[in-house]
Design a protein around this motif. Structure first.
Motif, short mmCIF file in Angstrom:
data_model
loop_
_atom_site.label_atom_id
_atom_site.label_comp_id
_atom_site.label_asym_id
_atom_site.label_seq_id
_atom_site.Cartn_x
_atom_site.Cartn_y
_atom_site.Cartn_z
N GLY A 140 0.83 -1.20 0.00
CA GLY A 140 0.00 0.00 0.00
C GLY A 140 0.86 1.25 0.00
O GLY A 140 0.55 2.24 -0.67
N SER A 166 2.11 1.77 -3.47
CA SER A 166 1.07 2.36 -4.32
C SER A 166 0.94 3.86 -4.05
O SER A 166 0.74 4.65 -4.97
CB SER A 166 -0.27 1.67 -4.08
OG SER A 166 -0.23 0.34 -4.54
N LEU A 172 3.76 5.54 -5.82
CA LEU A 172 3.51 5.62 -7.25
C LEU A 172 2.47 6.68 -7.58
O LEU A 172 2.60 7.42 -8.57
CB LEU A 172 3.05 4.25 -7.77
CG LEU A 172 4.09 3.13 -7.76
CD1 LEU A 172 3.42 1.79 -8.05
CD2 LEU A 172 5.19 3.41 -8.77
N LEU A 173 1.43 6.76 -6.74
CA LEU A 173 0.36 7.73 -6.95
C LEU A 173 0.89 9.16 -6.84
O LEU A 173 0.66 10.00 -7.72
CB LEU A 173 -0.76 7.51 -5.94
CG LEU A 173 -1.94 8.49 -5.99
CD1 LEU A 173 -2.65 8.40 -7.33
CD2 LEU A 173 -2.91 8.21 -4.85
N GLU A 212 9.92 6.87 -5.37
CA GLU A 212 9.06 6.66 -6.54
C GLU A 212 8.85 7.95 -7.32
O GLU A 212 8.63 7.91 -8.53
CB GLU A 212 7.70 6.08 -6.11
CG GLU A 212 7.79 4.69 -5.49
CD GLU A 212 8.57 3.72 -6.36
OE1 GLU A 212 8.46 3.78 -7.60
OE2 GLU A 212 9.32 2.88 -5.81
N ALA A 221 -0.98 -3.45 -14.76
CA ALA A 221 -0.61 -3.40 -13.35
C ALA A 221 -1.40 -4.41 -12.53
O ALA A 221 -0.85 -5.08 -11.64
CB ALA A 221 -0.84 -1.99 -12.81
N SER A 232 -3.08 3.26 -12.73
CA SER A 232 -2.49 1.94 -12.49
C SER A 232 -2.21 1.69 -11.01
O SER A 232 -2.19 0.54 -10.57
CB SER A 232 -1.20 1.78 -13.30
OG SER A 232 -0.22 2.71 -12.92
N SER A 233 -2.01 2.75 -10.22
CA SER A 233 -1.74 2.56 -8.80
C SER A 233 -2.95 1.97 -8.07
O SER A 233 -2.81 1.34 -7.02
CB SER A 233 -1.33 3.88 -8.14
OG SER A 233 -2.41 4.81 -8.13
N THR A 234 -4.15 2.18 -8.62
CA THR A 234 -5.36 1.63 -8.00
C THR A 234 -5.65 0.20 -8.46
O THR A 234 -6.45 -0.49 -7.83
CB THR A 234 -6.58 2.50 -8.35
OG1 THR A 234 -6.83 2.42 -9.76
CG2 THR A 234 -6.34 3.96 -7.98
N PRO A 272 -4.06 -2.88 -8.60
CA PRO A 272 -3.91 -4.08 -7.78
C PRO A 272 -4.98 -4.20 -6.69
O PRO A 272 -5.49 -5.30 -6.43
CB PRO A 272 -2.51 -3.91 -7.16
CG PRO A 272 -1.78 -3.03 -8.13
CD PRO A 272 -2.82 -2.08 -8.63
#
Length: 411
Positions: free
Chosen positions: A52, A55, A58-59, A112, A235, A355-357, A359
């Motif tokens: 998490g 992510s 990345l976000l 990131e 992703a 894409s961060s959401t 997974p």
């Protein structure tokens, strides 16, 4: 015209940049999944929270991407990548010495964010700035080299982690970014400076947009939508590849099937390098978009067949590998080389946010509606990406309204 047609890609720059991309992706991204269990254990966190945090990094990095794109256009991609190598190394050191959860998350967000300064978005812009007319071929060659990042760094990270703590692994990776990547990016920065001086004296060296001004805005929105939806599917499946295959009843074969993905990515780039030179970039984008949902449909229809899963992994890898190329070449072909860095920053921002959401959404769907329906949703998302690129093609063949108005006036 002869000079343009005979211009060759900057081989030395591509090879050097390929090395920094392998180190950049390997040390800043692919290593995380190997080191995550040790990080979670030492920070007394579950692996869910560790991923998490990734992510979140990345976000936030995605939200900063448009500003980075403007820096690339203003200062040159080489300078930005040089600074990025230093910042990435500092962030790796900060991760290694993080005293607790908050400090580690802050360092991971910095890591990131810095990765956007040294990975594909910046690297593609650098190749455009060095030699715009052959940038499409240069990007293809670069992605072929960088495609080995996971193949090289997963075993390297595993071997290092077997003999030292994850903190020391991060320190080794920080040293690599400073000792190898930073000098290479500084050298490439001087190449960009020389190319920009030549470009100011030779305007013909720029790549002109292939789209008329009246349709560039809707075409850009459609392109961003297509890339974002492709990134979502990519992703989601990359993180959950083995659990998805296991959930379909493949058992111990799931891991073996998953290992075909990486080589298939590299294979698609090699095929494109050898045979795809004459294809328009919009056609390549459409092919890559079709391959992703097609692979998911193959998996849904054939499960729990092992041969069907093998075909899925190969087709999905081919689509994913080709997608990484056209994300660099299609904006250049459609909108030209002027302002390329800023456009790449905008595309990257939306891609990373979406894409961060992925997974988490796929994990939620698998828990609540099952693997088959989750894959059906993913395939539908991929199909919408196909329609986005088809719509661009339709727009590109529409007559320019300004030309129609001029013709009417002349009549």
């Amino acid at each position: 015209m002869t000079m343009i047609s005979t211009e060759r890609p900057p081989v030395a720059a591509i090879l050097a940049l390929g090395l920094t991309q392998i180190i950049g992706y390997g040390s800043l991204y692919y290593s995380f999944s190997i080191l995550a269990p040790g990080i979670a254990r030492d920070l007394k966190w579950s692996s869910k929270w560790i991923f998490g945090a990734l992510s979140a990094g990345l976000l936030i990095g995605g939200l900063a991407a448009p500003a980075m794109g403007k820096w690339i256009d203003r200062f040159g991609a080489g300078r930005v990548m040089t600074a990025g190598s230093a910042i990435a190394a500092a962030a790796l050191v900060a991760c290694a010495f993080a005293s607790g959860k908050i400090a580690f998350v802050a360092a991971l967000i910095a890591l990131e964010t810095a990765s956007n300064l040294v990975q594909y978005g910046a690297a593609f812009a650098l190749l455009v700035q060095i030699r715009p007319k052959v940038a499409q071929r240069s990007i293809t060659y670069l992605t072929l080299i960088a495609g080995f990042a996971s193949t090289i760094f997963w075993p390297i990270t595993t071997a290092l982690n077997a003999h030292m703590s994850w903190q020391n692994v991060y320190l080794v990776f920080a040293a690599l970014n400073v000792a190898v990547c930073l000098p290479i990016h500084a050298w490439l920065s001087s190449s960009v400076t020389r190319s920009r001086k030549r470009a100011s004296a030779e305007p013909a060296k720029h790549v002109e947009p292939s789209l008329s001004p009246s349709i560039r805005s809707p075409a850009f929105m459609l392109m961003v939508t297509g890339f974002a939806l492709e990134s979502f599917v990519n992703a989601a499946l990359l993180v959950h590849m083995v659990p998805v295959l296991s959930g379909l009843g493949l058992g111990a074969m799931a891991l073996m099937v998953g290992t075909l993905f990486g080589p298939s990515q590299v294979l698609s780039r090699f095929i494109n390098m050898v045979f795809g030179g004459g294809l328009p970039q919009l056609v390549l984008a459409l092919i890559s978009a079709v391959l992703l949902p097609a692979a998911l449909v193959i998996l849904i229809v054939t499960a729990p067949s092992v041969p069907g899963a093998l075909v899925f992994a190969v087709v999905f890898g081919l689509g994913s590998g080709l997608s990484s190329i056209v994300q660099g070449t299609l904006p250049l072909a459609l909108f030209g080389s002027e302002g390329y860095g800023q456009r790449q920053g905008q595309v990257l921002a939306i891609r990373l946010v979406v894409s961060s959401t992925a997974p988490f959404i796929l994990a939620f769907l698998m828990t609540n509606v099952g693997v088959f329906w989750s894959l059906t949703v993913a395939a539908t998302v991929g199909a919408i990406a196909v329609f986005a690129f088809v719509a661009i093609s339709r727009l590109a063949h529409l007559p320019d309204p300004s030309h129609l108005a001029l013709n009417r006036a002349e009549t």
